[in-house]
Every structure is written in C-alpha cells, then in structure tokens.
Motif scaffolding. Structure first.
Motif, PDB file in Angstrom:
ATOM      1  N   ILE A 106       0.846  -1.193   0.000  1.00  0.00           N
ATOM      2  CA  ILE A 106       0.000   0.000   0.000  1.00  0.00           C
ATOM      3  C   ILE A 106       0.885   1.248   0.000  1.00  0.00           C
ATOM      4  N   PRO A 107       0.710   2.133  -0.986  1.00  0.00           N
ATOM      5  CA  PRO A 107       1.513   3.358  -1.028  1.00  0.00           C
ATOM      6  C   PRO A 107       1.378   4.166   0.271  1.00  0.00           C
ATOM      7  N   GLY A 108       2.532   4.554   0.806  1.00  0.00           N
ATOM      8  CA  GLY A 108       2.553   5.363   2.017  1.00  0.00           C
ATOM      9  C   GLY A 108       2.369   4.579   3.302  1.00  0.00           C
ATOM     10  N   VAL A 109       2.114   3.280   3.209  1.00  0.00           N
ATOM     11  CA  VAL A 109       1.913   2.449   4.397  1.00  0.00           C
ATOM     12  C   VAL A 109       3.083   1.475   4.570  1.00  0.00           C
ATOM     13  N   ASN A 110       3.294   0.645   3.573  1.00  0.00           N
ATOM     14  CA  ASN A 110       4.329  -0.395   3.689  1.00  0.00           C
ATOM     15  C   ASN A 110       5.150  -0.547   2.413  1.00  0.00           C
ATOM     16  N   ASP A 111       5.169   0.486   1.597  1.00  0.00           N
ATOM     17  CA  ASP A 111       5.854   0.410   0.299  1.00  0.00           C
ATOM     18  C   ASP A 111       7.310   0.856   0.394  1.00  0.00           C
ATOM     19  N   ASN A 112       8.011   0.336   1.411  1.00  0.00           N
ATOM     20  CA  ASN A 112       9.428   0.676   1.553  1.00  0.00           C
ATOM     21  C   ASN A 112      10.219  -0.599   1.846  1.00  0.00           C
ATOM     22  N   LYS A 113      11.488  -0.552   1.514  1.00  0.00           N
ATOM     23  CA  LYS A 113      12.332  -1.745   1.620  1.00  0.00           C
ATOM     24  C   LYS A 113      12.465  -2.242   3.049  1.00  0.00           C
ATOM     25  N   GLN A 114      12.512  -1.338   4.025  1.00  0.00           N
ATOM     26  CA  GLN A 114      12.678  -1.756   5.417  1.00  0.00           C
ATOM     27  C   GLN A 114      11.484  -2.600   5.873  1.00  0.00           C
ATOM     28  N   GLU A 115      10.301  -2.155   5.539  1.00  0.00           N
ATOM     29  CA  GLU A 115       9.079  -2.873   5.948  1.00  0.00           C
ATOM     30  C   GLU A 115       9.016  -4.247   5.290  1.00  0.00           C
ATOM     31  N   ILE A 116       9.222  -4.271   3.998  1.00  0.00           N
ATOM     32  CA  ILE A 116       9.126  -5.529   3.261  1.00  0.00           C
ATOM     33  C   ILE A 116      10.253  -6.479   3.679  1.00  0.00           C
ATOM     34  N   ALA A 117      11.451  -5.948   3.888  1.00  0.00           N
ATOM     35  CA  ALA A 117      12.569  -6.796   4.317  1.00  0.00           C
ATOM     36  C   ALA A 117      12.297  -7.405   5.692  1.00  0.00           C
ATOM     37  N   ALA A 118      11.669  -6.656   6.595  1.00  0.00           N
ATOM     38  CA  ALA A 118      11.363  -7.182   7.928  1.00  0.00           C
ATOM     39  C   ALA A 118      10.355  -8.323   7.837  1.00  0.00           C
ATOM     40  N   ILE A 119       9.324  -8.159   7.029  1.00  0.00           N
ATOM     41  CA  ILE A 119       8.336  -9.227   6.863  1.00  0.00           C
ATOM     42  C   ILE A 119       8.983 -10.430   6.171  1.00  0.00           C
TER      43      ILE A 119
END
Length: 195
Positions: free
Chosen positions: A119-132
């Motif tokens: 989701i743009p502005g919610v979880n559209d960044n590498k740190q968030e996706i890498a953590a999951i």
C-alpha cells in the motif's frame, strides 16, 4: 447457504478438480469468522477427496485454526505491516496474534503462502518488506512470499459506506518499485512472487 448446498455445488465440478489437480479455496470476508460453517464444509470436501485451501488474515483465536487445520491442505495469509502500531493504525488491530497464528500454521506442517498487499505510504518501503520477508524466511513449509501490488478497486466500498478513502489518489506501484521491493525481500532468503 449451508455447507451441504455449497458442497452440492462444488461436487458438480469434481471431475475438473480431479483432472486439474485443483481444489476449493475458502476466502471472504474472513472465512475463520465462520468456523462452524467452514469446518463442516472443509470436512465434507476432504471426505470427497477434494483439496482445500483458505485465505485468511489470521486475526482469530488460535483454537479456531487448530480445529480447522486437519482439513486444510494450503493456507494463504496476509501480514500487512511488521510493527504493531502501524498495523493497528491501518487495520484496527495489532499483529502479534496474527504473527503467532502464522507461526502456528507454519509449524503444523501445512504448506503456507504469506502475502503482503503493498500500500503506497503504508508499507511500500524496503525496510518494511525486508522485515516481513525475514520473518517469512524463518517459517517452515513456506511455499513463497508474495507481494500484491496496490489495487485501487476498493474505492466503491468506501463510497458505499459513505467513508473517506485515505487511498483515493493512490495508484499501483510502478513495476520498477515493486521489483525493488521484491529484491529486498529476496535478500532475506525467501522465494518471492509479485502479484
């Protein structure tokens, strides 16, 4: 509808399932919020030799999952954000029990597909996706981790509910950005698909 009427409908296509190797997926809404119905239908499908899957946000008491797991062949579930507070902000609930339920499924031996709607502005960044993805990489029996690109089709639901849509101007991520997020997830050691 009741489980028997759904089963009768499904059985009309039993030859197709046998030929294709496919099966029936229970999704929603949220299928696990109807555990009695889901349990009856899943047991009946298994008795007929039909493969079963569920799609779930996993936000239920673990007892529900434990009761249904014997009759489920594949679990597809979402983890929308890694940290508790953003998850609560955007979904209305925290994610600690969701993570525990995902671990429960993974440790049960059942195949699992973990997904993140990006989701743009919610979880559209590498740190968030890498953590999951790092969490996903530790899950036994994980088939793959899937990034689902933002889909703006929810606008009609907000209109029907007469509520403001905080994503009314958001668009799917460009291919270059979703692929960069997929690469960040792969770096955690997990198989990634983009949907």
């Amino acid at each position: 509808a009741d489980p028997d009427s759904v089963l009768r409908e499904v059985l009309q296509d039993k030859a197709y399932y046998e030929h294709s190797g496919g099966g029936v997926t229970l999704s929603g809404g949220e299928v696990l919020l109807q555990p009695e119905f889901a349990g009856q239908l899943l047991r009946a499908l298994k008795a007929e030799g039909i493969s079963t899957a569920i799609e779930s946000n996993m936000n239920v008491d673990p007892s529900v999952i434990k009761e249904l797991l014997p009759d489920i062949d594949l679990v597809m579930c979402d983890l929308k954000t890694w940290n508790f507070e953003p998850h609560r902000k955007w979904t209305g609930v925290g994610n600690e029990s969701i993570k525990e339920n995902i671990r429960l499924v993974a440790n049960s031996g059942k195949p699992l597909i973990l997904r993140t709607p990006v989701i743009p502005g919610v979880n559209d960044n590498k740190q968030e996706i890498a953590a999951i993805a790092a969490f996903a990489a530790e899950l036994p029996h994980l088939r793959y981790y899937e990034l689902l690109n933002f889909n703006p089709l929810g606008q009609s639901k907000y209109l029907a509910l007469a509520e403001d849509n905080p994503f009314s101007t958001a668009h799917p991520l460009p291919e270059e950005k979703i692929n960069a997020l997929a690469d960040a997830a792969r770096a955690a050691g997990v198989t990634v698909r983009v949907g």
